[in-house]
Design an enzyme around this catalytic site. Structure first.
Site, mmCIF file in Angstrom:
data_model
loop_
_atom_site.group_PDB
_atom_site.id
_atom_site.type_symbol
_atom_site.label_atom_id
_atom_site.label_comp_id
_atom_site.label_asym_id
_atom_site.label_seq_id
_atom_site.Cartn_x
_atom_site.Cartn_y
_atom_site.Cartn_z
ATOM 1 N N CYS A 7 -2.713 1.162 2.163
ATOM 2 C CA CYS A 7 -3.652 0.393 1.332
ATOM 3 C C CYS A 7 -5.023 1.080 1.357
ATOM 4 O O CYS A 7 -5.393 1.725 2.331
ATOM 5 C CB CYS A 7 -3.775 -1.033 1.863
ATOM 6 S SG CYS A 7 -4.826 -2.088 0.822
ATOM 7 N N ASP A 16 -7.728 -0.356 1.634
ATOM 8 C CA ASP A 16 -8.611 -1.148 2.505
ATOM 9 C C ASP A 16 -9.312 -0.257 3.536
ATOM 10 O O ASP A 16 -8.650 0.511 4.248
ATOM 11 C CB ASP A 16 -7.761 -2.219 3.205
ATOM 12 C CG ASP A 16 -8.612 -3.286 3.868
ATOM 13 O OD1 ASP A 16 -9.459 -2.937 4.721
ATOM 14 O OD2 ASP A 16 -8.427 -4.475 3.534
ATOM 15 N N ARG A 38 -10.408 -0.787 6.301
ATOM 16 C CA ARG A 38 -10.104 -1.062 7.711
ATOM 17 C C ARG A 38 -8.806 -0.403 8.179
ATOM 18 O O ARG A 38 -8.417 -0.553 9.328
ATOM 19 C CB ARG A 38 -10.006 -2.587 7.929
ATOM 20 C CG ARG A 38 -11.318 -3.299 7.662
ATOM 21 C CD ARG A 38 -11.111 -4.800 7.537
ATOM 22 N NE ARG A 38 -10.319 -5.133 6.349
ATOM 23 C CZ ARG A 38 -10.024 -6.387 5.973
ATOM 24 N NH1 ARG A 38 -10.437 -7.401 6.706
ATOM 25 N NH2 ARG A 38 -9.317 -6.611 4.888
ATOM 26 N N HIS A 88 -0.718 -3.957 5.615
ATOM 27 C CA HIS A 88 -1.530 -4.555 6.688
ATOM 28 C C HIS A 88 -1.706 -6.047 6.460
ATOM 29 O O HIS A 88 -1.833 -6.508 5.327
ATOM 30 C CB HIS A 88 -2.902 -3.864 6.775
ATOM 31 C CG HIS A 88 -3.780 -4.095 5.589
ATOM 32 N ND1 HIS A 88 -4.837 -4.989 5.604
ATOM 33 C CD2 HIS A 88 -3.752 -3.581 4.337
ATOM 34 C CE1 HIS A 88 -5.418 -4.992 4.410
ATOM 35 N NE2 HIS A 88 -4.794 -4.152 3.622
ATOM 36 N N CYS A 132 -4.131 -8.429 3.799
ATOM 37 C CA CYS A 132 -4.329 -7.579 2.617
ATOM 38 C C CYS A 132 -4.799 -8.409 1.415
ATOM 39 O O CYS A 132 -4.117 -9.349 0.987
ATOM 40 C CB CYS A 132 -3.017 -6.873 2.271
ATOM 41 S SG CYS A 132 -3.182 -5.701 0.900
HETATM 42 CO CO CO Z 1 -4.764 -4.163 1.566
#
Ligand code: CO
Length: 214
Positions: free
Chosen positions: A45, A47, A49, A101, A104
């Site tokens: 992803c 993302d 993080r 994750h 998400c």
């Molecule tokens: Co995500």
């Protein structure tokens, strides 16, 4: 570094990182200039993080990376297909890892009905995963638990979508690899969970998806 603008701070930190790397291993950059030889393709992803190298304790050169919203393998996505083809057929990676994750935002959006704009067209692919597992997911009363299960199923579906591409299937015929794997990273504690859906051949695929060489 306090007086620097945010983006200047990144450049300053880059200088620090280069110094540190050279101190630890004086041949580090020289080695990487010659070639990249990663053993892994990571489909994760976007993302912020979930950075592939940091959470797996790996260095530049070790993981070839493709990231998009909700770690999707959309088989009409030229970007993903190009990365996959290069990783599998040129770099000859031995493992392709789909890593989702918990928490998400893309998957959470797919569970709801709110429009967000252009991205709704991307989120649609995730909604299609929901409908496939709807009976089970609707049966989970706790919203967080339902979301976690949906995130896991989304990863499992992307592993399936990978395994049904001609790129992966032709590689399996040629060299019994790569393995495809499904993982979920927990942003709350940093731990990666292996969903244990790894595959390196067509055997368990529904008959209609088993491609023969042309
Ligand atoms: Co995500």
């Amino acid at each position: 570094m306090k007086h620097l603008a945010a983006y200047q701070k990144l450049l300053a930190q880059n200088q620090e990182w280069v110094k540190k790397k050279n101190n630890e291993d004086k041949d580090f950059f020289e080695r990487l200039v010659k070639q990249q030889n990663p053993e892994f393709l990571w489909i994760g992803c976007s993302d912020s993080r979930v950075p592939a190298n940091q959470i797996t304790g790996t260095d530049p050169g070790e993981i070839f990376v493709h990231r998009n919203i909700a770690n999707m393998v959309v088989h009409t996505d030229m970007n993903m297909l190009s990365v996959l083809d290069y990783a599998v057929n040129v770099l000859e990676v031995n493992h392709v890892i789909v890593c989702g994750h918990y928490g998400c935002g893309g998957v959470r959006a797919a569970m709801g009905n709110q429009q967000f704009g252009l991205i709704d067209n991307w989120i649609r692919h995730i909604k299609n995963v929901y409908t496939k597992y709807q009976d089970e997911l609707d049966g989970i009363a706790d919203k967080t638990e339902r979301e976690r299960k949906f995130i896991e199923y989304n990863v499992i579906e992307q592993v399936f979508d990978l395994s049904t591409t001609s790129i992966i299937q032709n590689a399996w015929t040629k060299r019994n690899g790569p393995w495809v794997h499904g993982w979920v990273y927990d942003i709350a504690n940093g731990i990666i969970k292996d969903l244990k859906v790894s595959m390196n051949n067509q055997r368990e695929l529904p008959e209609v998806y088993k491609l023969k060489p042309h």
